[in-house]
Design a protein around this motif. Structure first.
Motif, PDB file in Angstrom:
ATOM      1  N   ARG A   1       0.676  -1.056  -0.039  1.00  0.00           N
ATOM      2  CA  ARG A   1      -0.330  -0.134  -0.013  1.00  0.00           C
ATOM      3  C   ARG A   1       0.769   1.586  -0.186  1.00  0.00           C
ATOM      4  NH1 ARG A   1      -4.715   0.419   4.407  1.00  0.00           N
ATOM      5  NH2 ARG A   1      -2.279   1.485   5.989  1.00  0.00           N
TER       6      ARG A   1
ATOM      7  N   TYR B   1       4.757  -0.881  18.175  1.00  0.00           N
ATOM      8  CA  TYR B   1       3.706   0.220  16.505  1.00  0.00           C
ATOM      9  C   TYR B   1       4.851   0.899  15.321  1.00  0.00           C
ATOM     10  CZ  TYR B   1       1.469   3.863  14.286  1.00  0.00           C
ATOM     11  OH  TYR B   1       0.811   4.913  13.395  1.00  0.00           O
TER      12      TYR B   1
ATOM     13  N   ARG C   1       5.917   3.326  13.055  1.00  0.00           N
ATOM     14  CA  ARG C   1       5.098   4.400  11.816  1.00  0.00           C
ATOM     15  C   ARG C   1       6.411   4.468  10.205  1.00  0.00           C
ATOM     16  NH1 ARG C   1       2.308   8.901  11.237  1.00  0.00           N
ATOM     17  NH2 ARG C   1       0.998   8.394  12.593  1.00  0.00           N
TER      18      ARG C   1
ATOM     19  N   LYS D   1      -2.996   6.460   1.803  1.00  0.00           N
ATOM     20  CA  LYS D   1      -2.521   7.414   2.561  1.00  0.00           C
ATOM     21  C   LYS D   1      -1.558   8.391   3.033  1.00  0.00           C
ATOM     22  CE  LYS D   1      -2.342   4.897   6.681  1.00  0.00           C
ATOM     23  NZ  LYS D   1      -3.471   5.459   7.322  1.00  0.00           N
TER      24      LYS D   1
ATOM     25  N   TYR E   1      -3.997  14.983   6.541  1.00  0.00           N
ATOM     26  CA  TYR E   1      -4.913  14.346   7.308  1.00  0.00           C
ATOM     27  C   TYR E   1      -6.158  15.716   8.079  1.00  0.00           C
ATOM     28  CZ  TYR E   1      -4.503   9.245   7.099  1.00  0.00           C
ATOM     29  OH  TYR E   1      -5.100   7.861   6.921  1.00  0.00           O
TER      30      TYR E   1
ATOM     31  N   GLU F   1     -15.922   6.624   6.483  1.00  0.00           N
ATOM     32  CA  GLU F   1     -15.843   5.463   7.028  1.00  0.00           C
ATOM     33  C   GLU F   1     -15.122   6.467   8.105  1.00  0.00           C
ATOM     34  OE1 GLU F   1     -11.082   5.650   5.738  1.00  0.00           O
ATOM     35  OE2 GLU F   1     -10.811   7.074   4.392  1.00  0.00           O
TER      36      GLU F   1
ATOM     37  N   ILE G   1      -5.825  -2.265   6.082  1.00  0.00           N
ATOM     38  CA  ILE G   1      -5.412  -3.469   6.356  1.00  0.00           C
ATOM     39  C   ILE G   1      -5.920  -4.401   6.810  1.00  0.00           C
ATOM     40  CG2 ILE G   1      -2.968  -4.989   6.481  1.00  0.00           C
ATOM     41  CD1 ILE G   1      -2.687  -2.728   4.209  1.00  0.00           C
ATOM     42  N   THR G   2      -6.795  -3.571   7.820  1.00  0.00           N
ATOM     43  CA  THR G   2      -7.763  -4.870   8.825  1.00  0.00           C
ATOM     44  C   THR G   2      -8.951  -5.299   8.364  1.00  0.00           C
ATOM     45  OG1 THR G   2      -6.402  -3.428  10.642  1.00  0.00           O
ATOM     46  CG2 THR G   2      -7.872  -4.420  11.332  1.00  0.00           C
TER      47      THR G   2
ATOM     48  N   THR H   1      -6.003  -0.549  12.360  1.00  0.00           N
ATOM     49  CA  THR H   1      -3.677  -0.739  12.863  1.00  0.00           C
ATOM     50  C   THR H   1      -3.598  -0.435  14.084  1.00  0.00           C
ATOM     51  OG1 THR H   1      -3.229  -1.142  10.555  1.00  0.00           O
ATOM     52  CG2 THR H   1      -1.320  -0.805  12.266  1.00  0.00           C
TER      53      THR H   1
HETATM   54  N1  PXG Z   1      -8.724   4.840   7.557  1.00  0.00           N
HETATM   55  C1  PXG Z   1      -8.068   5.568   7.282  1.00  0.00           C
HETATM   56  C2  PXG Z   1      -8.392   7.435   7.301  1.00  0.00           C
HETATM   57  C3  PXG Z   1      -7.101   5.514   8.076  1.00  0.00           C
HETATM   58  O1  PXG Z   1      -6.160   6.653   8.270  1.00  0.00           O
HETATM   59  C4  PXG Z   1      -7.100   3.677   8.371  1.00  0.00           C
HETATM   60  C5  PXG Z   1      -8.736   3.736   7.163  1.00  0.00           C
HETATM   61  C6  PXG Z   1      -7.714   1.594   8.416  1.00  0.00           C
HETATM   62  O2  PXG Z   1      -6.543   1.497   7.900  1.00  0.00           O
HETATM   63  P1  PXG Z   1      -5.349  -0.229   8.525  1.00  0.00           P
HETATM   64  O3  PXG Z   1      -4.988  -0.498   7.290  1.00  0.00           O
HETATM   65  O4  PXG Z   1      -5.058   0.625   9.718  1.00  0.00           O
HETATM   66  O5  PXG Z   1      -6.697  -1.082   9.091  1.00  0.00           O
HETATM   67  C7  PXG Z   1      -6.796   4.329   8.247  1.00  0.00           C
HETATM   68  C8  PXG Z   1      -5.550   4.016   9.764  1.00  0.00           C
HETATM   69  C9  PXG Z   1      -2.685   7.024  12.912  1.00  0.00           C
HETATM   70  C10 PXG Z   1      -2.636   5.933  12.216  1.00  0.00           C
HETATM   71  O6  PXG Z   1      -1.094   6.926  13.572  1.00  0.00           O
HETATM   72  C11 PXG Z   1      -3.488   5.913  11.912  1.00  0.00           C
HETATM   73  C12 PXG Z   1      -3.786   4.817  11.252  1.00  0.00           C
HETATM   74  C13 PXG Z   1      -3.600   3.458  10.980  1.00  0.00           C
HETATM   75  C14 PXG Z   1      -2.426   3.417  12.229  1.00  0.00           C
HETATM   76  C15 PXG Z   1      -1.491   4.871  12.687  1.00  0.00           C
HETATM   77  O7  PXG Z   1      -3.033   7.726  13.394  1.00  0.00           O
HETATM   78  N2  PXG Z   1      -4.891   4.792   9.969  1.00  0.00           N
END
Ligand code: PXG
Length: 288
Positions: free
Chosen positions: A50, A86, A88, A149, A153, A182, A209-210, A246
């Motif tokens: 991704r 975690y 990043r 992504k 934001y 979402e 991914i989740t 995640t």
């Molecule tokens: N929608 C949005 C807008 C996101 O940013 C998800 C859905 C879920 O996607 P995943 O792949 O994680 O299942 C996200 C994920 C953070 C942080 O540090 C943000 C996300 C994931 C992990 C950490 O703010 N966003």
């Protein structure tokens, strides 16, 4: 703490980027958030796929192969002795000049932070979340595709501020034509008439991914998962609602805009998905 920055592991205080970095000046970059469960980097391949897809979408060349990126992630995680945590991973356009022109940015900046994470306290997972519907809309796909992504934001942050001001923890974001997209950092699911429903990503949501993992677990929970365009009435009327991400993993939603969802307690299907997901995190990923 050691942070990976452009090929080196440096101390947290030394992990700094230029004020001319276009990641900072314009939000010009992409990122991933990845979980580590008991020395297993959950679905690392999917996260990197991704990440590279997002980079291609914004015409950003990541100056490193995926194989080397795997090594860089593992190196960072190991340097911090993390069992659970975690990651990043951020790629920016790199340092350039004032002015949007990405040609001025000669080399992308890559940094990787590996740390602990706890998005919500444990009791929220037991009791469920109260959330709202935000006034702030999700990006219009033709202006910035929500599947990217990116480091932009801001509207998600504005929606999160709305949630916080209303005394709740998350916000549903709608598309410009009132479909459910979402939440600010999570995908959304509704249990409806025995089916598990979630909006198609083409409506304007991140391909979580989740989300993928949960849809694939539906069989195990005795359900059929299906993408469906949803309006708020479908969500208000659902038997159960939960969010996936995640950071949040799977978390039940018990009220939306002050309306009780289902019984007002985490539902049996949601609890089953949480259980199955926990099992999955024990086996699915890269062991280091
Ligand atoms: N929608 C949005 C807008 C996101 O940013 C998800 C859905 C879920 O996607 P995943 O792949 O994680 O299942 C996200 C994920 C953070 C942080 O540090 C943000 C996300 C994931 C992990 C950490 O703010 N966003």
């Amino acid at each position: 703490m050691k942070v990976y920055l452009d090929g080196k592991l440096v101390e947290r205080e030394k992990a700094v980027v230029s004020v001319f970095d276009h990641g900072l000046l314009y939000g010009d970059g992409v990122f991933e958030g990845i979980r580590i469960y008991n020395k297993l980097i959950f679905r690392l391949k999917e996260h990197l796929d991704r990440l590279y897809r997002s980079a291609i979408a914004i015409e950003l060349k990541i100056p490193m192969t995926k194989a080397d990126m795997v090594k860089a992630v593992v190196r960072t995680v190991k340097a911090n002795n993390l069992r659970d945590g975690y990651v990043r991973l951020v790629i920016t356009r790199g340092p350039g000049d004032l002015g949007l022109d990405p040609r001025r940015c000669k080399k992308a900046t890559i940094f990787i932070i590996a740390d602990k994470i706890a998005l919500y306290p444990d009791e929220f997972y037991q009791k469920g979340l109260a959330i709202i519907t935000a006034r702030t809309r999700r990006n219009y796909p033709r202006s910035l595709d929500p599947r990217i992504k990116s480091l932009n934001y801001l509207n998600n942050i504005l929606a999160k501020i709305e949630a916080i001001k209303s005394g709740t923890d998350e916000a549903i974001m709608l598309t410009c034509d009132d479909h459910v997209a979402e939440c600010t950092g999570d995908n959304i699911f509704a249990v409806h008439g025995g089916e598990l429903l979630t909006p198609p990503v083409s409506v304007g949501a991140l391909e979580g991914i989740t989300r993928e993992a949960v849809m694939a677990l539906a069989d195990k929970v005795g359900m059929k998962a299906r993408e469906k365009m949803l309006k708020m009435d479908d969500i208000y009327g659902a038997e159960e609602v939960f969010l996936t991400g995640t950071a949040a993993e799977i978390i039940s939603v018990i009220t939306i805009d002050g309306r009780k969802i289902g019984t007002g307690k985490p539902g049996v299907k949601t609890l089953s998905f949480m259980k199955e997901f926990k099992k999955l995190t024990k086996s699915d990923g890269l062991r280091y």
